[in-house]
Design a protein around this motif. Structure first.
Motif, mmCIF file in Angstrom:
data_model
loop_
_atom_site.group_PDB
_atom_site.id
_atom_site.type_symbol
_atom_site.label_atom_id
_atom_site.label_comp_id
_atom_site.label_asym_id
_atom_site.label_seq_id
_atom_site.Cartn_x
_atom_site.Cartn_y
_atom_site.Cartn_z
ATOM 1 N N ILE A 186 0.824 -1.204 0.000
ATOM 2 C CA ILE A 186 0.000 0.000 0.000
ATOM 3 C C ILE A 186 0.860 1.256 0.000
ATOM 4 C CG2 ILE A 186 -1.706 1.317 1.323
ATOM 5 C CD1 ILE A 186 -2.588 -1.397 2.542
ATOM 6 N N ASP A 187 1.918 1.225 0.804
ATOM 7 C CA ASP A 187 2.785 2.397 0.942
ATOM 8 C C ASP A 187 4.179 1.926 1.317
ATOM 9 O OD1 ASP A 187 3.421 5.107 0.930
ATOM 10 O OD2 ASP A 187 2.894 5.389 3.027
ATOM 11 N N MET A 188 5.167 2.709 0.926
ATOM 12 C CA MET A 188 6.548 2.382 1.258
ATOM 13 C C MET A 188 7.328 3.681 1.429
ATOM 14 S SD MET A 188 9.390 0.352 -0.995
ATOM 15 C CE MET A 188 8.603 -1.245 -0.870
ATOM 16 N N GLU A 189 8.168 3.694 2.453
ATOM 17 C CA GLU A 189 9.082 4.802 2.678
ATOM 18 C C GLU A 189 10.458 4.215 2.919
ATOM 19 O OE1 GLU A 189 7.686 7.136 5.962
ATOM 20 O OE2 GLU A 189 5.806 7.630 4.975
ATOM 21 N N GLY A 228 23.731 7.595 6.939
ATOM 22 C CA GLY A 228 25.055 7.133 6.496
ATOM 23 C C GLY A 228 24.897 6.194 5.318
ATOM 24 N N THR A 229 25.236 4.927 5.535
ATOM 25 C CA THR A 229 25.076 3.916 4.485
ATOM 26 C C THR A 229 23.908 2.975 4.780
ATOM 27 O OG1 THR A 229 26.626 2.412 5.580
ATOM 28 C CG2 THR A 229 27.540 3.923 3.922
ATOM 29 N N LYS A 230 23.249 3.163 5.902
ATOM 30 C CA LYS A 230 22.168 2.264 6.335
ATOM 31 C C LYS A 230 20.827 2.752 5.798
ATOM 32 C CE LYS A 230 22.240 -0.416 9.481
ATOM 33 N NZ LYS A 230 22.506 -1.845 9.339
ATOM 34 N N LEU A 231 20.147 1.867 5.054
ATOM 35 C CA LEU A 231 18.795 2.141 4.585
ATOM 36 C C LEU A 231 17.804 1.486 5.536
ATOM 37 C CD1 LEU A 231 19.195 1.362 0.782
ATOM 38 C CD2 LEU A 231 18.953 3.620 1.825
ATOM 39 N N PHE A 232 16.678 2.138 5.742
ATOM 40 C CA PHE A 232 15.590 1.618 6.573
ATOM 41 C C PHE A 232 14.296 1.798 5.794
ATOM 42 C CE2 PHE A 232 12.269 2.580 9.798
ATOM 43 C CZ PHE A 232 12.152 1.306 10.320
ATOM 44 N N MET A 233 13.586 0.710 5.553
ATOM 45 C CA MET A 233 12.350 0.737 4.784
ATOM 46 C C MET A 233 11.163 0.425 5.690
ATOM 47 S SD MET A 233 11.025 -1.970 1.886
ATOM 48 C CE MET A 233 12.297 -1.660 0.682
ATOM 49 N N ILE A 234 10.098 1.198 5.521
ATOM 50 C CA ILE A 234 8.813 0.910 6.154
ATOM 51 C C ILE A 234 7.863 0.568 5.018
ATOM 52 C CG2 ILE A 234 6.902 1.769 7.546
ATOM 53 C CD1 ILE A 234 8.910 3.814 8.723
ATOM 54 N N MET A 235 7.285 -0.625 5.079
ATOM 55 C CA MET A 235 6.416 -1.110 4.017
ATOM 56 C C MET A 235 5.065 -1.483 4.628
ATOM 57 S SD MET A 235 7.347 -4.208 1.378
ATOM 58 C CE MET A 235 7.054 -5.585 2.479
#
Length: 116
Positions: free
Chosen positions: A47-50, A55-62
């Motif tokens: 439905i949604d993703m951010e 730094g080099t760390k990605l964090f995804m909320i799905m």
């Protein structure tokens, strides 16, 4: 209050190269992601993703539909038009194998706290 969606949080590392990190950010700027990729995510129930960066760390909320089956959806998503091409393109920025699928690169995180 009943929640009518599922939330998944994932993480991945980018290569520690400032030029590549900036290019990765540009590839994810509003309107820059390939439309087939966004459409494919919607078709499998996302439905949604951010995505956030430190730094080099990605964090995804799905956020997904309530009946979302993560493993099944990731297999289905991998078969969507241009998905493998997108993954190959993104691999130049990521600290992972170029052959890895999105599900292999993005590691699911365990929630250890939720405010009451």
């Amino acid at each position: 209050m009943q929640i009518s969606f599922k939330r998944y949080c994932k993480t991945m590392e980018l290569l520690n190269e400032p030029i590549l990190i900036e290019a990765y950010k540009k590839a994810h700027a509003k309107g820059a992601a390939w439309p087939e990729i966004t459409q494919g995510m919607k078709e499998v129930g996302i439905i949604d993703m951010e995505i956030y960066l430190l730094g080099t760390k990605l964090f995804m909320i799905m956020d997904t539909t309530a009946d979302f089956d993560h493993d099944k959806a990731m297999i289905e998503l991998a078969l969507k038009p241009r998905q493998s091409e997108w993954e190959a393109h993104m691999s130049q920025f990521q600290n992972s194998s170029a052959e890895a699928s999105a599900d292999q690169k993005w590691k699911l995180m365990d929630r250890i706290y939720k405010m009451d």
